[in-house]
Structures are given as structure tokens and as C-alpha cells.
Write an enzyme that holds these catalytic residues in place. Structure first.
Site, PDB file in Angstrom:
ATOM      1  N   HIS A  43       0.850  -1.188   0.000  1.00 46.44           N
ATOM      2  CA  HIS A  43       0.000   0.000   0.000  1.00 46.44           C
ATOM      3  C   HIS A  43       0.886   1.239   0.000  1.00 46.44           C
ATOM      4  O   HIS A  43       2.104   1.140   0.156  1.00 46.44           O
ATOM      5  CB  HIS A  43      -0.895   0.014   1.250  1.00 46.44           C
ATOM      6  N   HIS A 133       5.461   6.374  -0.801  1.00 44.21           N
ATOM      7  CA  HIS A 133       6.305   5.232  -1.123  1.00 44.21           C
ATOM      8  C   HIS A 133       5.558   3.938  -0.817  1.00 44.21           C
ATOM      9  O   HIS A 133       4.546   3.952  -0.128  1.00 44.21           O
ATOM     10  CB  HIS A 133       7.610   5.279  -0.321  1.00 44.21           C
TER      11      HIS A 133
END
Length: 189
Positions: A43, A133
Site C-alpha cells: 500500500h 512510497h
């Protein structure tokens, strides 16, 4: 008993999960990290919320739903993966992650909106500059100095459509560790 921990995140597509899964054994062989992220746990964190009571979780749900509905100028958008990077010391990094590219303006707008929700609910938020990220590994265990020499995402076709933000509950005792509690749609769909 401690309260469950939560975060809000942009999920990645099945395609991204498949690319990661196809490359995971090669990555694990190349980079000696103690923990590797489960494919279904991939995620992009938007806001870490920490331990919350059921009442506070319900407030987060309600306020996030309202904020996402008001955020009508952001439509579903595209992101893609790029190079491997690290957080922590260059020689012995804490986190191995994949850089995110694409419509970062929309992602930053969503992150700022959710950060405002958290502030309004008196939740502690990360004050550092938001750096989107996808974490793939934690806790370097290598004997030698770390260096990135393999980056399977950079040249792969990794673009995916982002159309939701999810409220996730963390359960560190199982794999996958993250469970979607609620989905919040982006844009008018």
C-alpha cells in the site's frame, strides 16, 4: 488490552501485487532484510493513526467520508512505481521501499485533506514532509554495506488507477497484517 492500530492508505492494484510476487524471491536473495511485506499488505500510506478506540475509529470514518466527498476536484488518477530507495542509514537501512511516480499532485492533495481530518480529530500526525512510497522490506540484516543494484519495478509497466483510499486495521499476529475496514471513493464515480 491495547487498542488496535489503524492507518489510511491508497491500495495498490493486483497487477502491482503480481509484479512484486514474481520478483520477491529474487529481491529476498539480493537484499538481506528481516521482514518482507506480504503481497496483500502492499500500500501507500496516507496517514498513520496509531491506536484508536472504536469511538475514534467511527469519527475517523465519518470525517474521512465527508472530506473525500468534498474533495470533488480530485478525480481518480494514475500512479506507477520507480526505483528502490531506503530510509535510515545508507550502510544499514531500516526500510526498503519503492518510489512512487505519476500524479503526485492529486496524491498530495488527498494526503493533506486527510491530515486536516486527523488534526481536526486531535490525532497525532507525522509532521515530516510527506514522501509517498511503497514499503517492501524492513530491518537490514546484511553483513556488508547495503547498496541497490536490483530494481525490478523501474522498467516494468506499473501504472495503475487510484480510485479509493482505505481505512486499514493492523493485526501484527497474522499474515497479511492489514485488514480493510472501509473504502472511501475518490471523485464522482
Amino acid at each position: 488490552m491495547t487498542e488496535p492500530h489503524y492507518f489510511l492508505a491508497v491500495p495498490v492494484s493486483k497487477m502491482i501485487q503480481n509484479i512484486y510476487q514474481r520478483n520477491q524471491s529474487e529481491l529476498m536473495e539480493a537484499y538481506s532484510f528481516k521482514q518482507w511485506v506480504h503481497t496483500e499488505d502492499l500500500h501507500i500510506t496516507v496517514a498513520f493513526l496509531g491506536g484508536l478506540s472504536k469511538e475514534k475509529v467511527n469519527q475517523v470514518r465519518e470525517k474521512t467520508r465527508l472530506a473525500m466527498q468534498k474533495l470533488n476536484k480530485v478525480a481518480p488518477f494514475s500512479l506507477n512505481l520507480s526505483e528502490l530507495k531506503t530510509f535510515g542509514s545508507e550502510q544499514s537501512p531500516r526500510i526498503l521501499w519503492v518510489e512512487i511516480e505519476g500524479d503526485l499532485g492529486a496524491l498530495h492533495e488527498i494526503q493533506q485533506t486527510i491530515s486536516n481530518v486527523c488534526t481536526g480529530l486531535e490525532l497525532k500526525t507525522d509532521k515530516r514532509l510527506y514522501r509517498p512510497h511503497m514499503t517492501i522490506a524492513k530491518k537490514w540484516m546484511g553483513d556488508s554495506r547495503f547498496s541497490v543494484y536490483l530494481s525490478p519495478f523501474k522498467n516494468a509497466k506499473t501504472e495503475w488507477r487510484v480510485d479509493e483510499v482505505c481505512l486499514m486495521e493492523i493485526n501484527p499476529r497474522v499474515n497479511p497484517k492489514y485488514k480493510i475496514i472501509e473504502r472511501f471513493q475518490i471523485g464522482d464515480e
